[in-house]
Design a protein around this motif. Structure first.
Motif, PDB file in Angstrom:
ATOM      1  N   LEU A 109       0.833  -1.213   0.000  1.00  0.00           N
ATOM      2  CA  LEU A 109       0.000   0.000   0.000  1.00  0.00           C
ATOM      3  C   LEU A 109       0.864   1.258   0.000  1.00  0.00           C
ATOM      4  CD1 LEU A 109      -2.801  -1.062   2.531  1.00  0.00           C
ATOM      5  CD2 LEU A 109      -3.083  -0.644   0.073  1.00  0.00           C
ATOM      6  N   ASP A 110       1.952   1.203   0.739  1.00  0.00           N
ATOM      7  CA  ASP A 110       2.851   2.366   0.795  1.00  0.00           C
ATOM      8  C   ASP A 110       3.478   2.649  -0.569  1.00  0.00           C
ATOM      9  OD1 ASP A 110       2.305   2.726   3.418  1.00  0.00           O
ATOM     10  OD2 ASP A 110       4.145   1.794   4.178  1.00  0.00           O
ATOM     11  N   ALA A 111       3.590   1.609  -1.380  1.00  0.00           N
ATOM     12  CA  ALA A 111       4.258   1.763  -2.675  1.00  0.00           C
ATOM     13  C   ALA A 111       3.297   2.225  -3.781  1.00  0.00           C
ATOM     14  CB  ALA A 111       4.914   0.438  -3.072  1.00  0.00           C
ATOM     15  N   VAL A 112       2.015   2.347  -3.466  1.00  0.00           N
ATOM     16  CA  VAL A 112       1.036   2.739  -4.494  1.00  0.00           C
ATOM     17  C   VAL A 112       1.240   4.210  -4.886  1.00  0.00           C
ATOM     18  CG1 VAL A 112      -1.423   3.071  -4.962  1.00  0.00           C
ATOM     19  CG2 VAL A 112      -0.658   1.026  -3.745  1.00  0.00           C
ATOM     20  N   ARG A 113       1.282   4.469  -6.185  1.00  0.00           N
ATOM     21  CA  ARG A 113       1.545   5.836  -6.671  1.00  0.00           C
ATOM     22  C   ARG A 113       0.373   6.328  -7.521  1.00  0.00           C
ATOM     23  NH1 ARG A 113       4.235   5.842  -3.183  1.00  0.00           N
ATOM     24  NH2 ARG A 113       6.475   5.503  -2.969  1.00  0.00           N
ATOM     25  N   PRO A 114       0.219   7.670  -7.648  1.00  0.00           N
ATOM     26  CA  PRO A 114      -0.807   8.214  -8.526  1.00  0.00           C
ATOM     27  C   PRO A 114      -0.619   7.678  -9.943  1.00  0.00           C
ATOM     28  CG  PRO A 114       0.250   9.954  -7.229  1.00  0.00           C
ATOM     29  CD  PRO A 114       1.028   8.701  -7.008  1.00  0.00           C
ATOM     30  N   PRO A 115      -1.654   7.530 -10.736  1.00  0.00           N
ATOM     31  CA  PRO A 115      -2.995   8.062 -10.470  1.00  0.00           C
ATOM     32  C   PRO A 115      -3.864   7.154  -9.602  1.00  0.00           C
ATOM     33  CG  PRO A 115      -2.959   6.994 -12.612  1.00  0.00           C
ATOM     34  CD  PRO A 115      -1.580   6.882 -12.066  1.00  0.00           C
ATOM     35  N   ILE A 116      -3.310   6.035  -9.111  1.00  0.00           N
ATOM     36  CA  ILE A 116      -4.138   5.134  -8.303  1.00  0.00           C
ATOM     37  C   ILE A 116      -4.566   5.834  -7.011  1.00  0.00           C
ATOM     38  CG2 ILE A 116      -4.174   2.945  -7.008  1.00  0.00           C
ATOM     39  CD1 ILE A 116      -3.980   2.543 -10.043  1.00  0.00           C
ATOM     40  N   ASP A 117      -5.880   5.880  -6.791  1.00  0.00           N
ATOM     41  CA  ASP A 117      -6.326   6.377  -5.489  1.00  0.00           C
ATOM     42  C   ASP A 117      -7.400   5.497  -4.840  1.00  0.00           C
ATOM     43  OD1 ASP A 117      -8.431   7.069  -7.065  1.00  0.00           O
ATOM     44  OD2 ASP A 117      -8.155   9.243  -6.889  1.00  0.00           O
ATOM     45  N   VAL A 118      -7.671   4.348  -5.490  1.00  0.00           N
ATOM     46  CA  VAL A 118      -8.549   3.357  -4.869  1.00  0.00           C
ATOM     47  C   VAL A 118      -7.853   2.007  -4.951  1.00  0.00           C
ATOM     48  CG1 VAL A 118     -10.729   2.092  -5.052  1.00  0.00           C
ATOM     49  CG2 VAL A 118     -10.700   4.573  -5.400  1.00  0.00           C
ATOM     50  N   VAL A 119      -7.774   1.316  -3.816  1.00  0.00           N
ATOM     51  CA  VAL A 119      -7.177  -0.022  -3.802  1.00  0.00           C
ATOM     52  C   VAL A 119      -8.223  -1.017  -3.327  1.00  0.00           C
ATOM     53  CG1 VAL A 119      -5.347  -1.510  -2.890  1.00  0.00           C
ATOM     54  CG2 VAL A 119      -4.888   0.928  -3.318  1.00  0.00           C
ATOM     55  N   ILE A 120      -8.514  -1.994  -4.206  1.00  0.00           N
ATOM     56  CA  ILE A 120      -9.423  -3.082  -3.832  1.00  0.00           C
ATOM     57  C   ILE A 120      -8.572  -4.213  -3.285  1.00  0.00           C
ATOM     58  CG2 ILE A 120     -11.103  -4.769  -4.677  1.00  0.00           C
ATOM     59  CD1 ILE A 120     -11.573  -2.805  -7.068  1.00  0.00           C
ATOM     60  N   LEU A 121      -8.836  -4.594  -2.041  1.00  0.00           N
ATOM     61  CA  LEU A 121      -8.072  -5.683  -1.445  1.00  0.00           C
ATOM     62  C   LEU A 121      -8.780  -7.005  -1.727  1.00  0.00           C
ATOM     63  CD1 LEU A 121      -7.169  -4.041   1.983  1.00  0.00           C
ATOM     64  CD2 LEU A 121      -5.633  -4.438   0.063  1.00  0.00           C
ATOM     65  N   GLY A 122      -8.092  -7.892  -2.390  1.00  0.00           N
ATOM     66  CA  GLY A 122      -8.643  -9.222  -2.669  1.00  0.00           C
ATOM     67  C   GLY A 122      -8.392 -10.135  -1.488  1.00  0.00           C
ATOM     68  N   TYR A 123      -8.983  -9.741  -0.367  1.00  0.00           N
ATOM     69  CA  TYR A 123      -8.812 -10.447   0.904  1.00  0.00           C
ATOM     70  C   TYR A 123     -10.111 -10.333   1.689  1.00  0.00           C
ATOM     71  CZ  TYR A 123      -3.781 -10.692   0.180  1.00  0.00           C
ATOM     72  OH  TYR A 123      -2.545 -10.982  -0.327  1.00  0.00           O
ATOM     73  N   GLY A 124     -10.200 -11.117   2.771  1.00  0.00           N
ATOM     74  CA  GLY A 124     -11.248 -10.901   3.760  1.00  0.00           C
ATOM     75  C   GLY A 124     -10.561 -10.441   5.031  1.00  0.00           C
ATOM     76  N   LEU A 125     -11.206 -10.684   6.151  1.00  0.00           N
ATOM     77  CA  LEU A 125     -10.580 -10.355   7.433  1.00  0.00           C
ATOM     78  C   LEU A 125      -9.256 -11.118   7.562  1.00  0.00           C
ATOM     79  CD1 LEU A 125     -10.673  -9.148  10.325  1.00  0.00           C
ATOM     80  CD2 LEU A 125     -12.245 -10.968  10.974  1.00  0.00           C
ATOM     81  N   CYS A 126      -9.220 -12.327   7.017  1.00  0.00           N
ATOM     82  CA  CYS A 126      -7.999 -13.129   6.932  1.00  0.00           C
ATOM     83  C   CYS A 126      -7.196 -13.128   8.228  1.00  0.00           C
ATOM     84  CB  CYS A 126      -7.130 -12.692   5.752  1.00  0.00           C
ATOM     85  SG  CYS A 126      -7.862 -13.116   4.167  1.00  0.00           S
ATOM     86  N   ALA A 127      -7.801 -13.691   9.258  1.00  0.00           N
ATOM     87  CA  ALA A 127      -7.127 -13.815  10.548  1.00  0.00           C
ATOM     88  C   ALA A 127      -6.597 -12.461  11.025  1.00  0.00           C
ATOM     89  CB  ALA A 127      -6.020 -14.870  10.488  1.00  0.00           C
ATOM     90  N   MET A 128      -7.393 -11.423  10.804  1.00  0.00           N
ATOM     91  CA  MET A 128      -7.093 -10.056  11.278  1.00  0.00           C
ATOM     92  C   MET A 128      -6.014  -9.351  10.474  1.00  0.00           C
ATOM     93  SD  MET A 128      -8.953  -9.935  14.059  1.00  0.00           S
ATOM     94  CE  MET A 128      -9.417 -10.781  15.553  1.00  0.00           C
TER      95      MET A 128
END
Lengths: 235, 209
Positions: free
Chosen positions: A61-80
């Motif tokens: 997430l820290d490495a995400v750069r513009p123009p990306i401003d929405v990140v869809i996580l392909g995860y669930g709670l996944c053990a917190m």
């Protein structure tokens, strides 16, 4: 500050959206992915250690750069693992489910219904089989270190309370190979084999929205709260 | 105290560990000393697990060795005069969850630390907990759960105990998998345990003796 439900819905714009997903989940997402949307796959094995999964997600997430401003996580709670994640600049979207089994089944409700019906169910999908995860993952190491007999004992102990092995058929791939593997595994450990139909309903909604109450949405500066997941259990 | 026995258990040499323990029991060694060795070995195993040298299978194998050793030692222990149980702990994996490897280790550790433990097994309905509290009259109730799906069942179980009017007399501890203080709060339990020794320490603190 924590994410809240509802409010102004975020609109999906492919060019500004990144899918950050587990290797098992991305396989189901790719066939439906809108053109122009970017994606990044993380190693499936990470889920075994929720803390390292969290750290890997955080770094990604820290490495995400513009123009990306929405990140869809392909995860669930996944053990917190997703709890506490956030971004200063991006909005995070994560389905409000316990883990990827719910994603493959199309909803948290479908998963819970299956789970209630038979808690001792071991779920398999193509991705899980290919990653060789679960009680079977450690087998070779155990044989090498402690011998076949001990390795077998460990597997049987791990599976002793399980009654059913369920292969989720998401319809995205040729099933024969995975069906064979699943049936063999079920027979070997005295589990009843069943095939459960999957659904791409939740995956579609992850990719296209609307990102409604089925999702936890963390706006820039917010973090994904645990409450968002456990409260959903009560409703 | 036998360094040999401690090392055999900690290094996963089961046959050797069981043979050593048997020889000690037959040789009239102090049974509490043998259990003390087992506890010490379990600490080492736990440490190696924390450090990533061991994984879940090693915890299971260690648990199996300890069960074997306890079975040998118990007959001698119960013959010893003046051995009194410190208190009662009721334990079980909550409804909807069938995982019990961690719970079994906790049960073992409570047992060898002098508590009388009634283990209800897995997928235990809230009503079953309530009924067993009435019959067994424990001071401590342990709710175990590995899946995040089990958190709800922890809430339901504590609620059922409350509704039955039994909550005041007991301490409830939750543990397993991803259980944290947040989950303890969510469930309405008194404490959460991080590991098997955590459970023993809590029970000791609450029950004393």
């Amino acid at each position: 500050m924590h994410a809240k439900d509802g409010g102004d819905r975020i609109q999906m714009v492919p060019e500004r959206t990144l899918v950050l997903a587990c290797a098992t989940v991305i396989e189901e997402m790719l066939p439906l992915m809108p053109s122009g949307m970017s994606h990044q796959t993380l190693d499936f094995g990470l889920h075994v250690n929720p803390e390292s999964l969290k750290n890997t997600l955080r770094a990604a997430l820290d490495a995400v750069r513009p123009p990306i401003d929405v990140v869809i996580l392909g995860y669930g709670l996944c053990a917190m693992a997703v709890v506490g994640l956030g971004s200063e600049r991006c909005t995070l979207i994560v389905p409000r489910v316990d883990d990827c089994i719910a994603i493959f089944m199309g909803s948290g409700e479908a998963y819970k219904a299956q789970h209630r019906a038979e808690p001792g169910t071991y779920y398999l999908t193509k991705g899980w089989i290919e990653a060789g995860d679960g009680p079977f993952a450690d087998y070779d190491r155990l044989v090498e270190r402690y011998g076949v007999e001990k390795a077998e004992w460990v597997l049987r102990e791990m599976l002793k309370n399980y009654t059913r092995l369920a292969l989720i058929n998401t319809g995205q791939y040729e099933m024969d190979r995975y069906r064979d593997y699943s049936q063999e595994t079920a027979a070997r450990f005295d589990l009843r084999y069943e095939e459960i139909p999957g659904s791409n309903a939740l995956i579609r909604k992850m990719l296209y929205g609307p990102w409604d109450g089925d999702f936890v949405v963390a706006r820039p500066g917010e973090t994904i709260p645990l409450d968002a997941f456990i409260r959903s259990h009560r409703t | 105290m036998s360094k040999e026995l401690v090392n055999a258990i900690a290094d996963m040499r089961e046959d050797e560990a069981l043979a050593l323990a048997r020889a000690m029991v037959e040789g009239g060694a102090d049974p509490t000393g043998i259990l003390e060795d087992a506890r010490e070995a379990m600490d080492i195993v736990g440490q190696r697990y924390e450090e990533g040298e061991y994984y879940l299978p090693e915890l299971m194998m260690a648990g199996e060795m300890l069960n074997g050793i306890t079975d040998m030692v118990k007959p001698v222990l119960t013959q010893a005069p003046g051995v009194e149980r410190r208190g009662k702990v009721l334990i079980g994996t909550v409804a909807g969850d069938i995982h019990d490897i961690g719970k079994n280790i906790v049960t073992f550790m409570l047992d060898v630390n002098g508590f009388e433990v009634l283990d209800l097994g897995v997928d235990v309905a809230p009503e079953k907990f309530v009924e067993s509290i009435r019959e067994f009259q424990p001071e401590v109730v342990g709710l175990s759960g590995f899946l995040t799906l089990a958190f709800d069942a922890m809430v339901d179980t504590v609620a059922a105990i409350e509704a039955a009017g039994l909550r005041d007399g007991i301490k409830i501890v939750v543990g397993g998998g991803q259980v944290t203080d947040k989950i303890r709060e969510y469930a309405g339990a008194d404490a959460y345990g991080d590991d098997a020794m955590g459970a023993v320490n809590l029970a000791s603190e609450w029950i004393g003796g």
